[in-house]
Design a protein around this motif. Structure first.
Motif, short mmCIF file in Angstrom:
data_model
loop_
_atom_site.label_atom_id
_atom_site.label_comp_id
_atom_site.label_asym_id
_atom_site.label_seq_id
_atom_site.Cartn_x
_atom_site.Cartn_y
_atom_site.Cartn_z
N ILE A 171 19.23 -51.01 -1.81
CA ILE A 171 19.88 -51.83 -0.79
C ILE A 171 21.24 -51.23 -0.45
O ILE A 171 22.00 -50.82 -1.32
CB ILE A 171 20.06 -53.28 -1.27
N GLY A 172 21.54 -51.20 0.86
CA GLY A 172 22.83 -50.74 1.32
C GLY A 172 23.46 -51.75 2.26
O GLY A 172 22.79 -52.64 2.78
N LEU A 173 24.76 -51.60 2.50
CA LEU A 173 25.51 -52.51 3.36
C LEU A 173 26.23 -51.69 4.42
O LEU A 173 26.88 -50.69 4.10
CB LEU A 173 26.53 -53.29 2.52
N SER A 174 26.08 -52.11 5.69
CA SER A 174 26.67 -51.36 6.79
C SER A 174 27.68 -52.20 7.55
O SER A 174 27.61 -53.43 7.56
CB SER A 174 25.55 -50.90 7.74
N ASN A 175 28.64 -51.50 8.18
CA ASN A 175 29.68 -52.17 8.99
C ASN A 175 30.42 -53.25 8.19
O ASN A 175 30.56 -54.39 8.62
CB ASN A 175 29.05 -52.78 10.25
N CYS A 176 30.89 -52.86 7.03
CA CYS A 176 31.44 -53.83 6.08
C CYS A 176 32.85 -53.47 5.62
O CYS A 176 33.31 -52.34 5.80
CB CYS A 176 30.51 -53.91 4.86
N LYS A 196 35.05 -44.43 -6.34
CA LYS A 196 35.34 -44.98 -7.68
C LYS A 196 34.12 -45.70 -8.25
O LYS A 196 33.83 -45.61 -9.44
CB LYS A 196 36.53 -45.93 -7.59
N GLU A 197 33.40 -46.43 -7.39
CA GLU A 197 32.27 -47.24 -7.83
C GLU A 197 30.94 -46.46 -7.85
O GLU A 197 29.89 -47.03 -8.15
CB GLU A 197 32.12 -48.45 -6.91
N ASN A 198 31.00 -45.18 -7.52
CA ASN A 198 29.80 -44.35 -7.46
C ASN A 198 28.78 -44.88 -6.44
O ASN A 198 27.57 -44.88 -6.67
CB ASN A 198 29.13 -44.25 -8.84
N LEU A 199 29.31 -45.36 -5.32
CA LEU A 199 28.47 -45.80 -4.21
C LEU A 199 28.38 -44.67 -3.19
O LEU A 199 29.40 -44.07 -2.84
CB LEU A 199 29.09 -47.03 -3.52
N LEU A 200 27.20 -44.38 -2.73
CA LEU A 200 27.04 -43.39 -1.68
C LEU A 200 27.72 -43.91 -0.41
O LEU A 200 27.57 -45.08 -0.06
CB LEU A 200 25.57 -43.13 -1.40
N ASP A 258 13.07 -46.29 1.34
CA ASP A 258 13.96 -45.75 0.31
C ASP A 258 15.30 -46.45 0.27
O ASP A 258 15.85 -46.70 -0.80
CB ASP A 258 14.16 -44.25 0.52
N LEU A 259 15.85 -46.76 1.44
CA LEU A 259 17.17 -47.38 1.50
C LEU A 259 17.17 -48.37 2.66
O LEU A 259 17.03 -47.98 3.83
CB LEU A 259 18.25 -46.31 1.71
N TYR A 260 17.30 -49.65 2.33
CA TYR A 260 17.23 -50.71 3.34
C TYR A 260 18.60 -51.35 3.48
O TYR A 260 19.18 -51.82 2.50
CB TYR A 260 16.19 -51.75 2.96
N TRP A 261 19.08 -51.37 4.72
CA TRP A 261 20.44 -51.82 4.98
C TRP A 261 20.48 -53.21 5.61
O TRP A 261 19.66 -53.53 6.46
CB TRP A 261 21.13 -50.87 5.96
N LEU A 262 21.49 -53.96 5.23
CA LEU A 262 21.89 -55.11 6.01
C LEU A 262 22.85 -54.55 7.06
O LEU A 262 23.95 -54.10 6.73
CB LEU A 262 22.57 -56.16 5.13
N HIS A 263 22.40 -54.50 8.31
CA HIS A 263 23.11 -53.79 9.37
C HIS A 263 24.50 -54.37 9.63
O HIS A 263 25.44 -53.65 9.98
CB HIS A 263 22.27 -53.84 10.64
N LYS A 264 24.63 -55.68 9.48
CA LYS A 264 25.94 -56.34 9.51
C LYS A 264 25.94 -57.36 8.38
O LYS A 264 24.92 -58.00 8.11
CB LYS A 264 26.20 -57.02 10.85
N PRO A 265 27.07 -57.56 7.72
CA PRO A 265 27.10 -58.40 6.51
C PRO A 265 27.19 -59.90 6.80
O PRO A 265 28.00 -60.61 6.22
CB PRO A 265 28.34 -57.89 5.77
N ALA A 311 24.64 -48.15 -1.57
CA ALA A 311 25.35 -47.36 -0.58
C ALA A 311 26.06 -48.22 0.46
O ALA A 311 25.74 -49.40 0.65
CB ALA A 311 24.36 -46.43 0.13
N VAL A 312 27.00 -47.57 1.14
CA VAL A 312 27.72 -48.15 2.27
C VAL A 312 27.57 -47.20 3.44
O VAL A 312 27.60 -45.97 3.28
CB VAL A 312 29.21 -48.33 1.92
N GLN A 313 27.36 -47.78 4.64
CA GLN A 313 27.28 -46.96 5.85
C GLN A 313 28.25 -47.54 6.88
O GLN A 313 28.04 -48.63 7.39
CB GLN A 313 25.86 -46.95 6.42
N ASN A 314 29.31 -46.79 7.16
CA ASN A 314 30.33 -47.24 8.10
C ASN A 314 30.67 -46.15 9.10
O ASN A 314 30.35 -44.96 8.89
CB ASN A 314 31.61 -47.66 7.36
N HIS A 315 31.33 -46.54 10.16
CA HIS A 315 31.82 -45.62 11.19
C HIS A 315 32.89 -44.73 10.55
O HIS A 315 33.88 -45.22 10.03
CB HIS A 315 32.40 -46.48 12.32
N PHE A 316 32.69 -43.40 10.64
CA PHE A 316 33.65 -42.50 10.00
C PHE A 316 33.78 -41.22 10.82
O PHE A 316 32.83 -40.44 10.94
CB PHE A 316 33.21 -42.15 8.58
N SER A 317 34.95 -41.01 11.37
CA SER A 317 35.23 -39.79 12.12
C SER A 317 36.73 -39.52 12.06
O SER A 317 37.50 -40.32 11.51
CB SER A 317 34.80 -39.95 13.58
#
Length: 315
Positions: free
Chosen positions: A145-150, A193-197, A116-123, A171-177
């Motif tokens: 397609i999603g992008l992580s650690n970016c 703003k860009e409607n990215l998850l 369903d959602l395939y990430w490039l783990h590092k860009p 989507a974007v997946q980053n460290h968030f706390s």
């Protein structure tokens, strides 16, 4: 408004499986603990029954073992209800065909026909790696397609490459706390703003914000998290932990749910690792918490006042 992916409603929280696999990059090495397959199978079932149908994994979690265990769990349930997210960790220098091998191997380990959602783990090698993903996206083998650690420049770069093919980044997946929020502020605003998850991982800082650990009860020795978060850091965040405990009492929940509720209030989809069945019910109850504005402000103030910021060695 509910967020959707591939015409399916996304649960309020994504479930992570970093702690599921054994061996290199597995549960013992990273978290200092191991979990039996029987326990993880029961955990999956409890989470599924609680409505958590979006699961996040990666080829490097236990070097494929997490995907294998997750795949066996999926086979026991209605896979049509389940959303799967997994990732390819590229080399710094592009290796032709590596993405193709990774996609096919992940599909095999997970026992599914599409991701369903395939990430490039590092860009790394952004244009080359995303270009290799595009045929799989067009065929439906990967649906998004999603992008992580970016950073923002990399997000915009990925958007441009996909737009050239009339496709979009999902989507974007980053460290968030609470201890990494300022580094993500501009990125999160851009995603909204860009409607990215935006998916936030390590919202509990691998347990540092769970209420289970502190300077007197540190992480298991020799685990990666004990090396990254020692007693000195715990002492610095004690006021934050104390306030989270007060809020947990107010909302009749466990401490871990406060950081998760805070992240959700920021339009972030938290990624939370589960390893015990009881954690699924706790998470379900916790996600109903709506923190008051003054409470989120206090949490952020205490986090900043601690002077502790967290950043993984891989970021």
């Amino acid at each position: 408004m509910n967020k959707t992916l591939n015409e399916k409603t996304i649960p309020a929280c994504m479930i992570g499986t970093w702690a599921w696999g054994k061996g290199v990059n597995g549960s013992k090495m990273i978290f200092g603990k191991t979990y039996s397959q029987e326990q993880l199978t029961e955990t999956f079932s409890a989470a599924y029954e609680a409505g958590f149908t979006f699961w996040d994994t990666a080829e490097v979690y236990g070097m494929g073992n997490a995907e294998k265990i997750l795949g066996q769990c999926i086979a026991r349930h209605n896979s049509r209800d389940i959303l799967i997210s997994t990732k390819h960790l590229p080399s710094k220098k592009y290796k032709k065909g590596a993405v193709t091998v990774s996609i096919n191997e992940s599909l095999k380990r997970l026992g599914i026909d599409s991701i369903d959602l395939y990430w490039l783990h590092k860009p790394y090698a952004l244009r080359e790696n995303i270009s290799e993903m595009i045929p799989f996206l067009k065929s439906g083998t990967i649906k998004q397609i999603g992008l992580s650690n970016c950073n923002i420049a990399q997000i915009k770069g990925a958007q441009k490459i996909l737009a050239e093919n009339r496709l979009k980044l999902a989507a974007v997946q980053n460290h968030f706390s609470l201890l990494s929020m300022d580094r993500q502020k501009e990125i999160l605003a851009y995603c909204i703003k860009e409607n990215l998850l935006f998916f936030g991982y390590m919202v509990l800082e691998q347990g540092a914000l769970s209420g289970k650990y502190d300077a007197d009860n540190p992480f298991p020795a020799l685990s990666m998290r004990s090396l990254l978060f020692g007693k000195r850091k715990f002492r610095k965040i004690q006021k934050l932990l104390d306030y989270e405990k007060d809020l947990a009492k107010k909302y009749n929940t466990d401490v871990s749910q406060i950081s998760i509720a805070w992240a959700a209030s920021k339009q972030v989809i938290p990624i939370v690792g589960l390893t015990k069945p009881v954690q699924a019910e706790s998470l379900k109850a916790g996600l109903s918490i709506k923190l008051a504005n003054i409470e989120t402000e206090n949490l952020e103030f205490l986090a900043r006042e601690s002077g502790v910021t967290c950043k993984g060695s891989w970021e």
